[in-house]
Motif scaffolding. Structure first.
Motif, short mmCIF file in Angstrom:
data_model
loop_
_atom_site.label_atom_id
_atom_site.label_comp_id
_atom_site.label_asym_id
_atom_site.label_seq_id
_atom_site.Cartn_x
_atom_site.Cartn_y
_atom_site.Cartn_z
N MET A 39 30.95 14.64 3.30
CA MET A 39 30.00 15.42 4.11
C MET A 39 30.01 16.89 3.71
O MET A 39 31.04 17.43 3.29
CB MET A 39 30.33 15.27 5.60
CG MET A 39 30.35 13.83 6.11
SD MET A 39 28.77 12.97 5.90
CE MET A 39 27.77 13.81 7.15
N PRO A 66 17.72 17.63 4.49
CA PRO A 66 17.75 16.22 4.12
C PRO A 66 16.34 15.65 4.07
O PRO A 66 15.49 16.00 4.88
CB PRO A 66 18.58 15.58 5.25
CG PRO A 66 19.45 16.70 5.73
CD PRO A 66 18.61 17.93 5.61
N CYS A 77 24.18 10.13 7.34
CA CYS A 77 23.90 11.30 8.17
C CYS A 77 23.46 10.93 9.58
O CYS A 77 23.48 11.78 10.48
CB CYS A 77 22.80 12.16 7.55
SG CYS A 77 23.18 12.81 5.92
N GLN A 80 19.30 12.81 12.37
CA GLN A 80 19.44 14.24 12.63
C GLN A 80 18.23 14.75 13.39
O GLN A 80 17.09 14.56 12.97
CB GLN A 80 19.60 15.00 11.32
CG GLN A 80 20.84 14.56 10.55
CD GLN A 80 21.40 15.69 9.70
OE1 GLN A 80 21.24 16.86 10.01
NE2 GLN A 80 22.08 15.34 8.63
N CYS A 88 25.04 19.29 9.02
CA CYS A 88 26.08 18.53 8.33
C CYS A 88 25.42 17.29 7.74
O CYS A 88 24.92 16.44 8.48
CB CYS A 88 27.21 18.15 9.29
SG CYS A 88 28.62 17.36 8.46
N SER A 89 25.37 17.22 6.43
CA SER A 89 24.70 16.13 5.73
C SER A 89 25.67 15.44 4.78
O SER A 89 26.67 16.03 4.37
CB SER A 89 23.50 16.65 4.93
OG SER A 89 22.62 17.39 5.73
N CYS A 90 25.34 14.21 4.43
CA CYS A 90 26.16 13.52 3.43
C CYS A 90 25.89 14.14 2.06
O CYS A 90 24.88 14.83 1.85
CB CYS A 90 25.87 12.02 3.43
SG CYS A 90 24.26 11.58 2.75
N CYS A 93 22.42 13.31 0.44
CA CYS A 93 21.28 14.05 1.00
C CYS A 93 21.32 15.51 0.59
O CYS A 93 20.29 16.12 0.31
CB CYS A 93 21.26 13.93 2.52
SG CYS A 93 20.72 12.32 3.13
#
Length: 260
Positions: A39, A66, A77, A80, A88-90, A93
């Motif tokens: 993340m 994203p 994720c 969102q 906070c994104s993977c 993304c």
């Protein structure tokens, strides 16, 4: 990492790393802080608002948010509810199909100048990992003010998380190295015709390169003097503070400088 490339493999990432990925055919990069478990915490605007000028430029640069829609959320994720601000994104993304690069801290002046492209390293040292993660977590919950491509962009966010440094004046650009390189290049181009009358082509080239390098170096967060070390908690106005909650990050830092 070397002078030619800051590319890094995912398995070599460490907690608190400042990472980035190039967008729009290497025109600009999107930056964030790796917080583990695949993340990334990063600061962005929504689609069509990357610059926030209200002009056609907003549609020229792709959003760094994203790319998944609310109807088809990313399995990592999740759904969102926001597409701008501190997210906070993977890693997938965050990268949006681009390659993964790491931003370097505490480099020498020679190494910094050898990296001709701005936004890849700084002379400023990084703070301990626990401080970096604390700042990124706190700002994820509380925000980082309004996005501003000149004073408060994604690279500014990541550099603050790593160093705790904020610019204390309103008359200069923020901490972004890639923006500083563009400004230095533009200043060199604008002043070039005046120097054609006084020097040879080779001399002109040397002067132009020197001006570009000097502009980048003087704008680096590790050498400039208009910065303050600001605890992340001070960025959020609380009852009893003199700092207005309506001020953006740069304005709030200027008020802190006056108080200190």
């Amino acid at each position: 990492m070397g002078v030619l490339s800051n590319m890094i493999d995912r398995e070599n990432l460490k907690l608190g790393d400042h990472i980035y990925s190039w967008r729009q055919a290497y025109i600009y990069a999107h930056h964030g802080i790796y917080v583990g478990c695949g993340m990334v915490v990063h600061f962005t605007r929504g689609a069509g608002q990357e610059i926030g000028t209200g002009t056609v430029l907003d549609n020229f640069l792709l959003s760094s948010s994203p790319t998944h829609s609310i109807d088809t959320p990313c399995p990592r994720c999740a759904n969102q509810t926001r597409t701008d601000g501190v997210l906070c994104s993977c890693l997938d993304c965050f990268l949006s199909g681009g390659n993964l690069y790491i931003f370097e801290y505490g480099v020498s002046p020679a190494f910094f100048l050898a990296k001709a492209r701005g936004g890849t390293c700084t002379l400023a040292p990084s703070d301990p990992v626990e401080d970096v993660l604390h700042r990124s977590s706190f700002l994820l919950d509380n925000g980082f003010g309004g996005y501003n491509v000149f004073k408060n962009n994604c690279e500014d966010f990541a550099i603050y998380c790593k160093t705790g440094l904020l610019v204390s004046t309103n008359i200069s650009v923020g901490r972004s190295g890639q923006l500083a390189s563009y400004i230095s290049a533009a200043s060199t181009v604008v002043s070039t015709p005046l120097r054609f009358m006084t020097t040879s082509f080779s001399g002109l080239a040397l002067v132009s390169v020197g001006m570009y390098c000097a502009g980048r170096l003087m704008s680096d967060i590790g050498v400039r003097r208009d910065v303050l070390k600001v605890p992340v908690e001070r960025l959020i106005a609380t009852p009893g503070q003199d700092i207005s909650p309506g001020l953006d990050i740069s304005e709030r830092t200027t008020e802190m400088a006056k108080e200190d």
